[in-house]
Design an enzyme around this catalytic site. Structure first.
Site: not given
Length: 174
Positions: A36, A18
């Site tokens: 996520n 990320r």
């Protein structure tokens, strides 16, 4: 402007993916989010001009370090303009903290592996140098002068020092 929604699969959670996506998006001037997605994937929504988004999709197909993207499922649509900038949507703070520790350990392992390989290369180079020096001096068994003894002692010390460091790094007690 256009929008792409992406589901990234593979080794993409708990490996710093990320953060990497955020950095790439920021550098390309995109707006959107990354988060996520239970249980193993990552969801990405990005908006910008089509050329920038195509570059983005190529760039996030990361195969480096612990990150291994196996699939990128793309869904292209019209932009909504809902995002003022690109950001990471974070989950529970305990999960996030655990992920940070996982990333840190992975980076330390990677660094350790790289340093161990450098030490092994140095040991191999030292051995080659020892062999060359012994050949030039006519063999250690036939010539016992101070130079040969010093060279052998120094080389042995280097070898044992490097070996000790190698085993210490990997936690072996020999």
């Amino acid at each position: 402007m256009i929008r792409v929604e992406i589901i990234a699969g593979g080794d993409v959670q708990r490996v710093g993916f990320r953060d990497a996506v955020w950095k790439i998006a920021r550098n390309l001037g995109l707006s959107g989010t990354v988060q996520n997605l239970e249980p193993y994937d990552v969801s990405i929504v990005a908006e910008e001009e089509e050329a920038a988004l195509k570059e983005f999709v190529k760039a996030i197909n990361i195969q480096a370090g612990p990150i291994r993207v196996q699939t990128l499922k793309e869904n292209w649509s019209a932009t909504t303009g809902e995002f003022p900038y690109f950001k990471i949507l974070r989950g529970d703070w305990q999960e996030e903290l655990g992920e940070r520790f996982d990333v840190a350990v992975g980076l330390m392992r990677s660094d350790l592996h790289e340093n161990a390989n450098k030490r092994l290369v140095r040991i191999e180079e030292d051995i080659v140098e020892i062999k060359r020096s012994i050949r030039e001096l006519g063999g250690a068994a036939t010539r016992r002068d101070a130079e040969t003894q010093s060279l052998c002692a120094l080389s042995t010390l280097r070898f044992y020092s490097a070996t000790n460091s190698f085993f210490y790094f990997f936690g072996y007690d020999y």
